[in-house]
Design a protein around this motif. Sequence first.
Motif, PDB file in Angstrom:
ATOM      1  N   GLN A  21       0.721  -1.077   0.164  1.00 22.17           N
ATOM      2  CA  GLN A  21       0.037   0.000   0.036  1.00 22.17           C
ATOM      3  C   GLN A  21       0.808   1.255   0.066  1.00 22.17           C
ATOM      4  OE1 GLN A  21      -2.771  -1.675   3.255  1.00 22.17           O
ATOM      5  NE2 GLN A  21      -4.258  -0.483   1.973  1.00 22.17           N
ATOM      6  N   HIS A 122       0.898  -9.403   4.305  1.00 21.76           N
ATOM      7  CA  HIS A 122      -0.084  -8.551   4.202  1.00 21.76           C
ATOM      8  C   HIS A 122      -0.642  -8.706   2.888  1.00 21.76           C
ATOM      9  CE1 HIS A 122      -2.225  -5.011   6.392  1.00 21.76           C
ATOM     10  NE2 HIS A 122      -2.715  -5.012   5.091  1.00 21.76           N
ATOM     11  N   ASN A 166      -1.780 -11.063   8.294  1.00 25.29           N
ATOM     12  CA  ASN A 166      -2.821 -10.142   8.529  1.00 25.29           C
ATOM     13  C   ASN A 166      -4.008 -10.434   7.711  1.00 25.29           C
ATOM     14  OD1 ASN A 166      -3.560  -6.949   8.854  1.00 25.29           O
ATOM     15  ND2 ASN A 166      -4.062  -7.153   6.787  1.00 25.29           N
ATOM     16  N   CYS A 170      -9.393 -12.254   4.880  1.00 29.22           N
ATOM     17  CA  CYS A 170      -9.318 -11.430   3.618  1.00 29.22           C
ATOM     18  C   CYS A 170      -8.534 -12.121   2.478  1.00 29.22           C
ATOM     19  CB  CYS A 170      -8.836 -10.072   3.791  1.00 29.22           C
ATOM     20  SG  CYS A 170      -9.831  -8.953   4.870  1.00 29.22           S
ATOM     21  N   ASN A 293      -7.839  -6.355  14.128  1.00 26.93           N
ATOM     22  CA  ASN A 293      -8.120  -4.997  13.283  1.00 26.93           C
ATOM     23  C   ASN A 293      -9.430  -4.601  13.301  1.00 26.93           C
ATOM     24  OD1 ASN A 293      -5.569  -5.290  12.572  1.00 26.93           O
ATOM     25  ND2 ASN A 293      -5.841  -5.693  10.422  1.00 26.93           N
ATOM     26  N   TYR A 295     -12.871  -2.627  12.693  1.00 28.30           N
ATOM     27  CA  TYR A 295     -13.409  -1.263  11.820  1.00 28.30           C
ATOM     28  C   TYR A 295     -14.869  -1.130  12.039  1.00 28.30           C
ATOM     29  CZ  TYR A 295      -8.957  -0.922   9.419  1.00 28.30           C
ATOM     30  OH  TYR A 295      -7.628  -0.717   9.072  1.00 28.30           O
ATOM     31  N   TRP A 325     -18.984   1.905   5.947  1.00 35.86           N
ATOM     32  CA  TRP A 325     -18.911   1.124   7.088  1.00 35.86           C
ATOM     33  C   TRP A 325     -19.784   1.765   8.528  1.00 35.86           C
ATOM     34  CZ3 TRP A 325     -13.061  -0.555   6.694  1.00 35.86           C
ATOM     35  CH2 TRP A 325     -12.725  -1.430   5.573  1.00 35.86           C
ATOM     36  N   TRP A 406      -6.256  -0.902  -1.730  1.00 35.54           N
ATOM     37  CA  TRP A 406      -6.584  -2.174  -2.434  1.00 35.54           C
ATOM     38  C   TRP A 406      -7.469  -1.999  -3.759  1.00 35.54           C
ATOM     39  CZ3 TRP A 406      -2.625  -4.904  -1.130  1.00 35.54           C
ATOM     40  CH2 TRP A 406      -2.379  -4.836   0.398  1.00 35.54           C
TER      41      TRP A 406
HETATM   42  C1  FCB Z   1      -7.848  -3.746   6.402  1.00 31.99           C
HETATM   43  C2  FCB Z   1      -6.513  -4.098   5.802  1.00 31.99           C
HETATM   44  C3  FCB Z   1      -5.667  -2.779   5.534  1.00 31.99           C
HETATM   45  C4  FCB Z   1      -6.517  -1.580   5.039  1.00 31.99           C
HETATM   46  C5  FCB Z   1      -7.655  -1.239   6.005  1.00 31.99           C
HETATM   47  C6  FCB Z   1      -8.716  -0.240   5.682  1.00 31.99           C
HETATM   48  O1  FCB Z   1      -8.602  -4.767   6.111  1.00 31.99           O
HETATM   49  O2  FCB Z   1      -5.705  -4.770   6.775  1.00 31.99           O
HETATM   50  O3  FCB Z   1      -4.745  -3.086   4.572  1.00 31.99           O
HETATM   51  O4  FCB Z   1      -6.838  -1.663   3.708  1.00 31.99           O
HETATM   52  O5  FCB Z   1      -8.448  -2.696   5.993  1.00 31.99           O
END
Ligand code: FCB
Length: 445
Positions: A21, A122, A166, A170, A293, A295, A325, A406
Amino acid sequence: MINRTDFPKNFVWGAATSSFQIEGATTTDGRGPSIWDTFAATPGKTHNGDTGEPGCDHYNRYNSDLDLMKELNLEAYRFSTAWSRVLPTGRGQVNEKGMGFYERLVDGLLTRGITPWLTLYHWDLPQALEDLGGWTARDTVHAFEEYTHVMSDRLGDRVKHWITHNEPWCTAYLGYQVGHFAPGVADLKKGIQASHHVLLSHGLSVPIIRENVKDASVGITLNLWPVHAAGDTSEDQMAAKRIDGFSNRWYLDPLYGRGYPQDTLDILGEHAPDIASGDLAKIAVQTDFIGVNYYMRHFVRHSDNADRGHIEFVKSDLERTDLDWEIYPEGLTELAVRLGSDYQAKAIYITENGSCYDDTMIDGQVNDEKRRKYLELHLEASSEAVRQGAPLQGYFAWSLMDNFEWAEGYSKRFGIVHVDFETQVRTIKSSGKFYQQFLKGDVLD
Ligand code: FCB
């Protein structure tokens, strides 16, 4: 207002990024292609056809980025290493130039008193390994062992905090099951098999890190969601349980020695993964911490539509970020408490948390009040988790700076530092200034 003094003294404070990234320089110094190079170069896969170039050109600008971290008062920095920079085809001879970059980066962190937290994977699998089946091939697990050995052998004298993977969900689900992410494979059985191989590679690499780094602290990072039922029928509750099985327990249960959850295996039937004898014991290897992680949460109810597994994802009336989100800080507290009580996690670190907003630069300033508020609310939720007895020991903001998001390319910004991708100028946003002040220990009100 939340203050640093609301947290234990040894709480770890940092920010996070990942190799693909931010680094750019995708063909520099012998780096081999990764699945994200291939995927992004395929028409229609990323927003606007965006690729890993220029990224944040961090490969060339790492020194000033390290100064920026220091300026922000970060005490820890979570980054990932690009497998194909170090082993261009995934195995074999080390590319010294690629390795040299990570050595300089780590040395630069240590010189500035910032603790490196290294993530081995990652999402940027060397394309050469994908050509042999990628994470659906069991041999990739052994390639990952080699890569782990190389990295921990070379950097283990200086890097003590290691994260194997990571967000395996995903890698497996987005990458191999539905194909929204690289390598873009859409096949249920392959996705599930990939998840098993990723977990197995974690299990096999932990002892390698311990062997090479005597005082290592090792863990894995999962993306977890609280899953709540959006209705009160028993069918709605069952829908929430199913999603919790696929997204959370599928990873947590085997990592904590319970094997794959039976209710999820029952749904998978013939699509359940092939598991060799001894695999589950290896996956359940002792770790020092779990990275989370966080969110958002999932809000689901039963649907009559069998095509979607009788699940409907529901939008609550809570506010949402620009990636749509839901903002639900209480979910962070809930997850941390659950990991402590249900899984007896020894230590938990929030290894990513952040928000996407479309920033505007006015007179050289980015006043991202919504992102600042999101950060503040999640710091409060972290402090609440500690208060409720969860073994939460650190927090990393996602992300240090705007980057290649991404499939969304450069269209979605998560940084606490703004990046102008044309000029590569960095500007600390209001959220970054807030975090900087918070970390300095100033009492904010
Ligand atoms: C997570 C990822 C990270 C980024 C965030 C927003 O799923 O690990 O790389 O893209 O989301």
